[in-house]
Each structure stands twice: as structure tokens, then as C-alpha cells.
Design an enzyme around this catalytic site. Structure first.
Site, PDB file in Angstrom:
ATOM      1  N   LYS A  16     -38.880 -48.894  27.586  1.00 49.97           N
ATOM      2  CA  LYS A  16     -38.874 -47.941  26.466  1.00 49.97           C
ATOM      3  C   LYS A  16     -40.057 -48.179  25.536  1.00 49.97           C
ATOM      4  O   LYS A  16     -40.784 -47.241  25.193  1.00 49.97           O
ATOM      5  CB  LYS A  16     -37.554 -48.050  25.672  1.00 49.97           C
ATOM      6  N   HIS A  75     -41.977 -56.000  26.348  1.00 49.30           N
ATOM      7  CA  HIS A  75     -41.774 -57.266  27.060  1.00 49.30           C
ATOM      8  C   HIS A  75     -43.004 -57.645  27.882  1.00 49.30           C
ATOM      9  O   HIS A  75     -43.158 -58.795  28.273  1.00 49.30           O
ATOM     10  CB  HIS A  75     -40.534 -57.176  27.959  1.00 49.30           C
ATOM     11  N   GLU A  87     -36.497 -48.871  18.640  1.00 48.24           N
ATOM     12  CA  GLU A  87     -35.180 -49.471  18.382  1.00 48.24           C
ATOM     13  C   GLU A  87     -34.328 -48.554  17.497  1.00 48.24           C
ATOM     14  O   GLU A  87     -33.643 -49.014  16.575  1.00 48.24           O
ATOM     15  CB  GLU A  87     -35.325 -50.862  17.720  1.00 48.24           C
TER      16      GLU A  87
HETATM   17  P1  ADP Z   1     -37.601 -52.103  26.680  1.00 49.84           P
HETATM   18  O1  ADP Z   1     -38.321 -51.633  25.432  1.00 49.84           O
HETATM   19  O2  ADP Z   1     -36.911 -50.981  27.409  1.00 49.84           O
HETATM   20  O3  ADP Z   1     -36.690 -53.286  26.452  1.00 49.84           O
HETATM   21  P2  ADP Z   1     -40.208 -53.060  27.447  1.00 49.84           P
HETATM   22  O4  ADP Z   1     -41.102 -51.865  27.417  1.00 49.84           O
HETATM   23  O5  ADP Z   1     -40.264 -53.992  26.261  1.00 49.84           O
HETATM   24  O6  ADP Z   1     -38.714 -52.588  27.725  1.00 49.84           O
HETATM   25  O7  ADP Z   1     -40.534 -53.954  28.721  1.00 49.84           O
HETATM   26  C1  ADP Z   1     -40.658 -53.446  30.029  1.00 49.84           C
HETATM   27  C2  ADP Z   1     -41.276 -54.551  30.886  1.00 49.84           C
HETATM   28  O8  ADP Z   1     -40.338 -55.612  31.016  1.00 49.84           O
HETATM   29  C3  ADP Z   1     -41.583 -54.162  32.322  1.00 49.84           C
HETATM   30  O9  ADP Z   1     -42.820 -53.521  32.463  1.00 49.84           O
HETATM   31  C4  ADP Z   1     -41.592 -55.525  33.022  1.00 49.84           C
HETATM   32  O10 ADP Z   1     -42.861 -56.123  32.913  1.00 49.84           O
HETATM   33  C5  ADP Z   1     -40.641 -56.379  32.180  1.00 49.84           C
HETATM   34  N1  ADP Z   1     -39.356 -56.697  32.812  1.00 49.84           N
HETATM   35  C6  ADP Z   1     -38.710 -57.880  32.679  1.00 49.84           C
HETATM   36  N2  ADP Z   1     -37.515 -57.856  33.307  1.00 49.84           N
HETATM   37  C7  ADP Z   1     -37.370 -56.618  33.863  1.00 49.84           C
HETATM   38  C8  ADP Z   1     -36.343 -55.969  34.627  1.00 49.84           C
HETATM   39  N3  ADP Z   1     -35.206 -56.578  34.940  1.00 49.84           N
HETATM   40  N4  ADP Z   1     -36.542 -54.694  35.012  1.00 49.84           N
HETATM   41  C9  ADP Z   1     -37.708 -54.072  34.701  1.00 49.84           C
HETATM   42  N5  ADP Z   1     -38.706 -54.625  33.972  1.00 49.84           N
HETATM   43  C10 ADP Z   1     -38.550 -55.883  33.545  1.00 49.84           C
END
Ligand code: ADP
Ligand code: ZN
Length: 191
Positions: free
Chosen positions: A21, A58, A89
Site C-alpha cells: 500500500k 517496508h 494509514e
Molecule cells: P504495506 O504499506 O501494505 O504494509 P509496503 O508498501 O510498506 O506494504 O511494503 C511492501 C513490501 O514489503 C514489498 O514490496 C516487499 O518488499 C515487502 N514484503 C515483506 N514481506 C512481504 C510479504 N509477505 N508479501 C509481500 N511483500 C512483502
């Protein structure tokens, strides 16, 4: 998909933790900047996962954001020259966020929101259900299930390595707590 040209609109990026996201929000906002449009980015004060000021994914991408306590502050911090408002968020904001986003879109602003659709108990999260119902565009992303490698639509909470209970408190002092992306089959709650 037809492009809206005569008004603002509301677009949502949602799904479980790790589905990308923040990454997708940052990607869209960077393109807005390339188009030389004026953008303002907000996040709730309580989210300080990596940085108190920036939206950070992430995978390490980031964009500058203004932390706000209440959605009313968003209205105070923008003016008529702003083209796009990004909010990360969104699930943590007060339900007043819904009316404020509608007001911004009515004024001609493109509002891009990212937020969790459901919490670790698999219940709809904060203002997200209503925002999704009212938005012109909704993208539901999937992460990868840590257990089986299938597309993950849920967020698993683990406390000391065990699935959390539905009524476990949000803050547990001294407990080792992690969140994982999981699919429908692998997600569980301790009874
Ligand atoms: P969100 O905001 O939805 O929590 P982020 O955009 O911060 O997600 O992070 C996405 C990144 O997290 C992906 O590009 C990948 O590098 C990493 N990642 C770590 N664990 C996972 C997972 N289980 N599935 C997909 N991506 C993951
Ligand atoms: Zn699975």
C-alpha cells in the site's frame, strides 16, 4: 477505465500488511510530482513505524508527510492551490475523515488514501469500509502468505509466536509481537 477530468475524486489503495500500500501510494505521488502538480501528504501521528515525518514502505521508499492528530487538521493545512492529497494509514483516523475526504474531492482535489481494510481479527478497520464504499476507485492489493506462498488478504497477529486472541489488548508490554501477511486458510485467531 475512463479518466475523470471535471472534478476531484477519491481513490483507495487497500489490503493487508505488506501488500504494498505505502509503496503504491509513494509511486502515485511521485508521478503527481513529475506532472508538476502540487501535493500534500498526511499520516496519523501514532504511526511511527520507521519515521515520525515520512511515509516509508517496508522496502525502504519514502515520501515526506505531515503527521496529524485529527482529520480536521488536513483541511487547515491545505489551500486552493493543492491538486492532490495523499493519506497513509487511513484506518487509524477518526471517522470524520470520511466527510473531510468527500469535501476535498468536491472541491476538485484528487484524494489518494492507503490503509488496511481489516484488522488482525479480520474485522473492517476504522473509517475504511465507508471510504471504500464512497470512493470512485478502489484497488485491493495482496501480499504473499508467509505460511504457504498463496496471495495473502489477511493480517496475522502473533504474540510470543502464538496466534493472538480476538480480545488481546492492542498494546502488550513485554510481549514479542509480530504481524504477518497470511491467506484465508492460514490466518487464525486463538480461542
Ligand atoms: P504495506 O504499506 O501494505 O504494509 P509496503 O508498501 O510498506 O506494504 O511494503 C511492501 C513490501 O514489503 C514489498 O514490496 C516487499 O518488499 C515487502 N514484503 C515483506 N514481506 C512481504 C510479504 N509477505 N508479501 C509481500 N511483500 C512483502
Ligand atoms: Zn496461506
Amino acid at each position: 477505465m475512463y479518466k475523470i477530468t471535471k472534478s476531484g475524486w477519491l481513490e483507495i489503495i487497500t489490503g493487508p500488511m505488506y501488500c504494498g500500500k505505502s509503496e503504491e501510494l509513494i509511486r502515485r505521488l511521485n508521478r503527481v510530482k513529475i506532472a508538476k502538480q502540487k501535493v500534500r501528504v498526511f499520516k496519523p501521528v501514532l504511526d511511527d513505524r520507521y519515521s515520525k515525518k515520512d511515509v516509508v514502505s517496508h522496502s525502504g521508499n519514502s515520501i515526506e508527510a505531515v503527521p496529524v492528530d485529527h482529520p480536521e487538521e488536513i483541511l487547515k493545512r491545505i489551500d486552493k492551490t493543492v491538486d492532490v492529497v495523499g493519506i497513509d494509514e487511513a484506518q487509524f483516523f477518526h471517522s470524520d475523515l470520511v466527510a473531510i475526504c468527500e469535501e476535498l474531492a468536491d472541491e476538485g482535489i484528487r484524494v489518494i488514501l492507503a490503509g488496511l481494510d481489516r484488522d488482525f481479527r479480520n474485522q473492517p478497520f476504522g473509517p475504511m469500509p465507508e471510504l471504500m464504499a464512497r470512493a470512485e476507485y478502489v484497488d485491493k492489493l495482496h501480499a504473499i502468505c508467509i505460511q504457504c506462498g498463496e496471495p495473502a488478504s489477511r493480517t496475522q497477529r502473533l504474540i510470543n509466536g502464538q496466534p493472538a486472541r480476538a480480545d488481546d489488548p492492542v498494546i502488550l508490554v513485554g510481549a514479542a509481537e509480530v504481524y504477518e501477511a497470511r491467506c484465508r486458510s492460514c490466518h487464525s485467531l486463538r480461542t
